[in-house]
Write a protein that holds these residues in place. Structure first.
Motif, PDB file in Angstrom:
ATOM      1  N   VAL A   1       0.835  -1.208   0.000  1.00  0.00           N
ATOM      2  CA  VAL A   1       0.000   0.000   0.000  1.00  0.00           C
ATOM      3  C   VAL A   1       0.866   1.254   0.000  1.00  0.00           C
ATOM      4  N   LEU A   2       1.920   1.256   0.827  1.00  0.00           N
ATOM      5  CA  LEU A   2       2.771   2.431   0.944  1.00  0.00           C
ATOM      6  C   LEU A   2       3.570   2.703  -0.318  1.00  0.00           C
ATOM      7  N   GLU A   3       3.796   1.688  -1.137  1.00  0.00           N
ATOM      8  CA  GLU A   3       4.532   1.882  -2.387  1.00  0.00           C
ATOM      9  C   GLU A   3       3.670   2.502  -3.468  1.00  0.00           C
ATOM     10  N   MET A   4       2.367   2.581  -3.258  1.00  0.00           N
ATOM     11  CA  MET A   4       1.450   3.097  -4.270  1.00  0.00           C
ATOM     12  C   MET A   4       1.074   4.539  -3.944  1.00  0.00           C
ATOM     13  N   SER A   5       0.969   5.362  -4.988  1.00  0.00           N
ATOM     14  CA  SER A   5       0.515   6.740  -4.814  1.00  0.00           C
ATOM     15  C   SER A   5      -0.999   6.773  -4.698  1.00  0.00           C
ATOM     16  N   ASP A   6      -1.518   7.944  -4.324  1.00  0.00           N
ATOM     17  CA  ASP A   6      -2.971   8.082  -4.211  1.00  0.00           C
ATOM     18  C   ASP A   6      -3.658   7.861  -5.551  1.00  0.00           C
ATOM     19  N   ASP A   7      -3.055   8.342  -6.635  1.00  0.00           N
ATOM     20  CA  ASP A   7      -3.654   8.167  -7.960  1.00  0.00           C
ATOM     21  C   ASP A   7      -3.732   6.694  -8.332  1.00  0.00           C
TER      22      ASP A   7
END
Length: 401
Positions: free
Chosen positions: A289-295
């Motif tokens: 989850v932390l590796e992914m951006s909000d977009d």
């Protein structure tokens, strides 16, 4: 008296002129396109045409069936009772099914037929994410009134061609699961030719004519655009080399312990809706989850702003920082999201007179600030207000979808 005229100097013989090529669509339909690019300086027709052809034949994403499970069949070297074709012939026909997918998620399809007659790809029951573009494809023939055929299909997204022996998890598949060679690439054939063309008095310029055929799951011009975009992204890496640095598209590294990275997302105590959205996208660890951006998170199906706000809030409660590093206001991303919901949906939810007072100090828990709430609507009671605050906005999103 003779007048003197100064003639402009002509360009040197053989010097290249400042020309800009233009592209023309000569022909286009659902499965075929023919485009021309001209004029090009000598040698550039091959320079542009060859990498485009390679990308089109290897790097366009598509969907295909990777394994099937046929009822009462444990291996491919057998026959199905009541079916004219052997299992091997049936698998070869299944391999030719072309699927258009609206998302890149793995999914399932189902075939259940009974009675005498032909079985085609159009008889397969699909979800809203998948569409079979060749429903007329013949799969099998049932030769008796009591004959039946039940098949489960697994659909995945990928690139190029993947043999059945190299499918993920093929070594550990259970008995009865039959892997299938997956043809992901939607581009069937690409051809380019170099033709001479003329610019002014020069006749050594070139014209690139590119032809491509697809299987119908993607428009040919869309496939050509994807290949060109991939080439531009790769060539862009060379642009910043003049500064002496190395240009990459790597993500910022996360300073997390292995235990934190491998923490299951179930421990975040998320709502069922948010948890199911992440699991369907194969996101099972906090580190993912932390590796992914909000977009990137918002691109997940049924994962909206409310789910994102809930996820960031739960991560903050666990003491894990967000990878986006964005703060929308003094309240932080969570508080800003809550205020936005009250501003946008307050009138519809009967929350006209609700005002949120920030009593928490900067850096404190935003959820504690919600304890200080002033109700200016005299007609409402405390119980009504609590019911409004407990309103599940995610249910509206689910009904609308």
């Amino acid at each position: 008296m003779l007048e003197t005229y100064i003639l402009p100097s002509a360009p040197l013989e053989g010097a290249s002129e400042n020309i800009r090529p233009s592209i023309t669509v000569l022909e286009s339909d659902d499965g075929y396109a023919r485009v021309a690019l001209e004029p090009l300086v000598p040698g550039f027709a091959h320079t542009i045409g060859n990498p485009l052809r390679r990308f089109l034949l290897s790097s366009i994403k598509g969907s295909a069936i990777t394994w099937v499970k046929i009822e009462n069949v444990v291996h491919e070297y057998t026959a199905v009772t009541g079916v004219k074709e052997e299992v091997m012939d049936l698998l070869l026909n299944i391999k030719r099914i072309r699927i258009h997918a609206d998302s890149e998620r793995t999914g399932k399809m189902r075939l259940d037929v009974q009675g005498e007659g032909r079985v085609c790809a159009g008889d397969i029951a699909t979800s809203s994410d998948f569409e079979i573009v060749n429903p007329e494809l013949h799969l099998a023939t049932l030769d008796g009134t009591e004959s039946n055929l039940s098949i489960e299909f697994n659909v995945e997204s990928g690139l190029g061609y993947r043999p059945a022996a190299q499918s993920e998890g093929s070594a550990g598949m259970q008995v009865g699961v039959l892997p299938v060679d997956a043809v992901f690439n939607p581009v069937k054939k690409v051809n380019y030719t170099r033709e001479p063309t003329r610019v002014g008095q020069r006749t050594d310029y070139e014209r690139l004519v590119l032809e491509l055929w697809t299987d119908g799951t993607i428009a040919p011009l869309d496939a050509l655009g994807e290949a060109a975009e991939a080439l531009v992204d790769d060539f862009f890496l060379f642009k910043n080399l003049s500064g002496g640095g190395v240009s990459t598209f790597s993500r910022p590294s996360l300073s997390l312990s292995p235990e934190t990275y491998q923490t299951p997302i179930e421990r975040l105590d998320l709502s069922h809706r948010t948890l199911n959205c992440l699991k369907r996208a194969h996101i099972t660890r906090v580190g993912e989850v932390l590796e992914m951006s909000d977009d990137e998170l918002l691109k997940i199906r049924n994962f909206g702003e409310k789910s994102l706000t809930e996820l960031r809030s739960k991560l903050a409660e666990q003491g894990v920082a967000s990878s986006s590093g964005e703060e929308d206001s003094e309240l932080g991303p969570v508080g800003a999201g809550i205020l936005d919901e009250f501003d946008s949906d307050g009138e519809d939810r009967g929350l006209d007179g609700i005002t949120i007072v920030q009593s928490a100090q900067p850096g404190s828990d935003i959820l504690g600030a919600l304890e200080s709430v002033a109700i200016t609507d005299d007609a409402g009671t405390e119980e009504d207000f609590e019911d409004d605050l407990d309103y599940d906005f995610d249910d509206d999103e689910e009904e609308a979808s």
